[in-house]
Scaffold this active site. Structure first.
Site, PDB file in Angstrom:
ATOM      1  N   ASN A   9      -0.788  15.698   4.148  1.00 56.30           N
ATOM      2  CA  ASN A   9       0.775  15.651   4.281  1.00 56.30           C
ATOM      3  C   ASN A   9       1.515  16.213   3.112  1.00 56.30           C
ATOM      4  OD1 ASN A   9       3.332  14.852   4.797  1.00 56.30           O
ATOM      5  ND2 ASN A   9       3.069  12.667   4.150  1.00 56.30           N
ATOM      6  N   TRP A  10       1.961  17.345   3.454  1.00 60.87           N
ATOM      7  CA  TRP A  10       2.707  18.208   2.211  1.00 60.87           C
ATOM      8  C   TRP A  10       4.109  17.713   1.991  1.00 60.87           C
ATOM      9  CZ3 TRP A  10       0.364  23.629   3.604  1.00 60.87           C
ATOM     10  CH2 TRP A  10      -1.022  23.611   3.443  1.00 60.87           C
ATOM     11  N   LYS A  11       4.479  16.799   2.890  1.00 58.72           N
ATOM     12  CA  LYS A  11       5.947  16.128   2.739  1.00 58.72           C
ATOM     13  C   LYS A  11       7.024  17.262   2.499  1.00 58.72           C
ATOM     14  CE  LYS A  11       3.723  12.164   0.559  1.00 58.72           C
ATOM     15  NZ  LYS A  11       3.880  11.029   0.043  1.00 58.72           N
ATOM     16  N   HIS A  94       5.464   7.598   9.254  1.00 59.64           N
ATOM     17  CA  HIS A  94       5.084   7.428   7.823  1.00 59.64           C
ATOM     18  C   HIS A  94       6.262   6.453   7.326  1.00 59.64           C
ATOM     19  CE1 HIS A  94       4.646   8.649   3.755  1.00 59.64           C
ATOM     20  NE2 HIS A  94       3.440   9.237   4.085  1.00 59.64           N
ATOM     21  N   GLU A  96       7.596   6.706   4.602  1.00 58.65           N
ATOM     22  CA  GLU A  96       8.855   7.280   4.058  1.00 58.65           C
ATOM     23  C   GLU A  96      10.074   7.645   5.125  1.00 58.65           C
ATOM     24  OE1 GLU A  96       6.570  10.493   1.921  1.00 58.65           O
ATOM     25  OE2 GLU A  96       5.935   9.131   0.637  1.00 58.65           O
ATOM     26  N   GLU A 166      -1.902   3.033   5.796  1.00 50.73           N
ATOM     27  CA  GLU A 166      -1.410   3.386   4.408  1.00 50.73           C
ATOM     28  C   GLU A 166      -0.494   2.147   3.472  1.00 50.73           C
ATOM     29  OE1 GLU A 166      -0.916   7.746   3.902  1.00 50.73           O
ATOM     30  OE2 GLU A 166       0.758   7.226   4.848  1.00 50.73           O
ATOM     31  N   GLY A 172       1.688   7.478  -3.286  1.00 50.86           N
ATOM     32  CA  GLY A 172       2.033   8.200  -4.542  1.00 50.86           C
ATOM     33  C   GLY A 172       2.129   7.663  -5.849  1.00 50.86           C
ATOM     34  N   SER A 211      -2.862   7.632  -2.465  1.00 55.40           N
ATOM     35  CA  SER A 211      -3.473   7.931  -3.545  1.00 55.40           C
ATOM     36  C   SER A 211      -5.060   8.156  -3.517  1.00 55.40           C
ATOM     37  CB  SER A 211      -3.382   6.847  -4.893  1.00 55.40           C
ATOM     38  OG  SER A 211      -1.842   6.829  -4.954  1.00 55.40           O
ATOM     39  N   GLY A 232      -1.464  12.916   0.359  1.00 54.80           N
ATOM     40  CA  GLY A 232      -0.367  13.559  -0.002  1.00 54.80           C
ATOM     41  C   GLY A 232      -0.628  14.204  -1.266  1.00 54.80           C
ATOM     42  N   GLY A 233      -0.264  13.693  -2.377  1.00 56.52           N
ATOM     43  CA  GLY A 233      -0.397  14.412  -3.776  1.00 56.52           C
ATOM     44  C   GLY A 233      -1.663  15.461  -3.815  1.00 56.52           C
TER      45      GLY A 233
HETATM   46  C1  PEP Z   1       1.179   9.988   1.948  1.00 54.75           C
HETATM   47  O1  PEP Z   1       2.012  10.408   1.846  1.00 54.75           O
HETATM   48  O2  PEP Z   1       0.803   9.848   3.211  1.00 54.75           O
HETATM   49  C2  PEP Z   1       0.108   9.743   0.979  1.00 54.75           C
HETATM   50  C3  PEP Z   1      -0.977   9.006   1.425  1.00 54.75           C
HETATM   51  O3  PEP Z   1       0.596  10.063  -0.139  1.00 54.75           O
HETATM   52  P1  PEP Z   1      -0.433  10.147  -1.546  1.00 54.75           P
HETATM   53  O4  PEP Z   1      -1.842  10.556  -1.151  1.00 54.75           O
HETATM   54  O5  PEP Z   1       0.094  11.021  -2.531  1.00 54.75           O
HETATM   55  O6  PEP Z   1      -0.391   8.866  -2.018  1.00 54.75           O
END
Ligand code: PEP
Length: 247
Positions: A9-11, A94, A96, A166, A172, A211, A232-233
């Protein structure tokens, strides 16, 4: 029996040209994998991503979609446009989106229905807030979110759905659920699916997200009910993401 699926997920990161660069770096690093690999760039980068992905095993996903077919919904986009851009998966609900854009269990359900009707595969996100975890209601929260997201979905559509567990406090933040904790909650989610859809619950793939990275991916993926990751990251650098894919 369930094919592992790792999605990035490149957000709201990377312009179209940066997206193309990352895809070009990623392609050779994941080409031999048995894992299904999905990348979800920003909507405005999907066209460039589609061209860059030509001939690769990486699937394209979007981060959101609207639940109406067309009309006066300024700033939104529809399933047909995503399909034309080669999109196969769409992240729905998601945390967010729930936090910043008023996404509710009801809109999540509407989006799941529209995506399925149009032939897109939803990646439905569920997960508890830190306060809910501290109050010991994680299982109730994820069971409720799962049931509301899938409300009215036909049993024959269930296998097209991916669920991403999640925990909001892990996204994050560098904090992850332990592999045992994540597996236990994912079993709760699968159980909630089983209560409505019986054996179809065994084919639904359920990812962990929060994470997840090159260091913890193998341990998480070794758990019986964890079928993949939503990253994500750690998906923003080709080498890091490929290490998760090749856990
Ligand atoms: C996400 O945004 O779905 C996510 C899991 O982010 P991260 O891996 O950065 O925690």
């Amino acid at each position: 029996m369930r094919k592992p699926i790792i999605a990035g997920n490149w957000k709201m990161n990377m312009t179209p040209s940066e997206t193309v660069k990352l895809i070009r770096e990623l392609k050779p690093l994941v080409e031999g994998t048995n894992t299904e690999v999905v990348v979800c760039p920003m909507a405005v980068s999907l066209f460039a991503a589609k061209e860059a992905l030509a001939g690769s095993n990486i699937r394209l996903g979007a981060q959101n979609v609207y639940f109406e077919d067309a009309g006066a919904y300024t700033g939104e986009w529809n399933c047909d446009s995503l399909l034309e851009l080669g999109v196969e998966y769409v992240i729905i609900g998601h945390s967010e989106r729930r936090q910043y854009f008023n996404e509710s269990d009801e809109t999540v359900n509407k989006k799941v229905h529209k995506a399925l009707q149009k032939g897109l595969k939803p990646i439905v996100c569920v997960g508890e807030q830190l306060e809910q975890k501290q109050k010991g209601v994680t299982a109730e929260v994820v069971r409720m979110q799962t049931k509301l997201a899938l409300e009215g979905v036909r049993a024959s559509d269930i296998e097209s759905i991916v669920i991403a567990y999640e925990p909001v406090w892990a996204i994050g933040t560098g904090m992850t659920a332990t592999s045992a904790e994540a597996n236990m909650t994912i079993r709760e989610i699968r159980q909630a699916v089983r209560e409505r859809y019986a054996d179809a619950a065994d084919v639904v793939r359920i990812q962990y997200g929060g994470s997840m990275n090159a260091k913890n991916a193998a341990e998480l993926m070794a758990m019986s009910d964890i079928d993949g990751g939503l990253i994500g990251g750690a998906s923003l650098k080709a080498e890091d993401f490929s290490k998760v894919v090749n856990y």
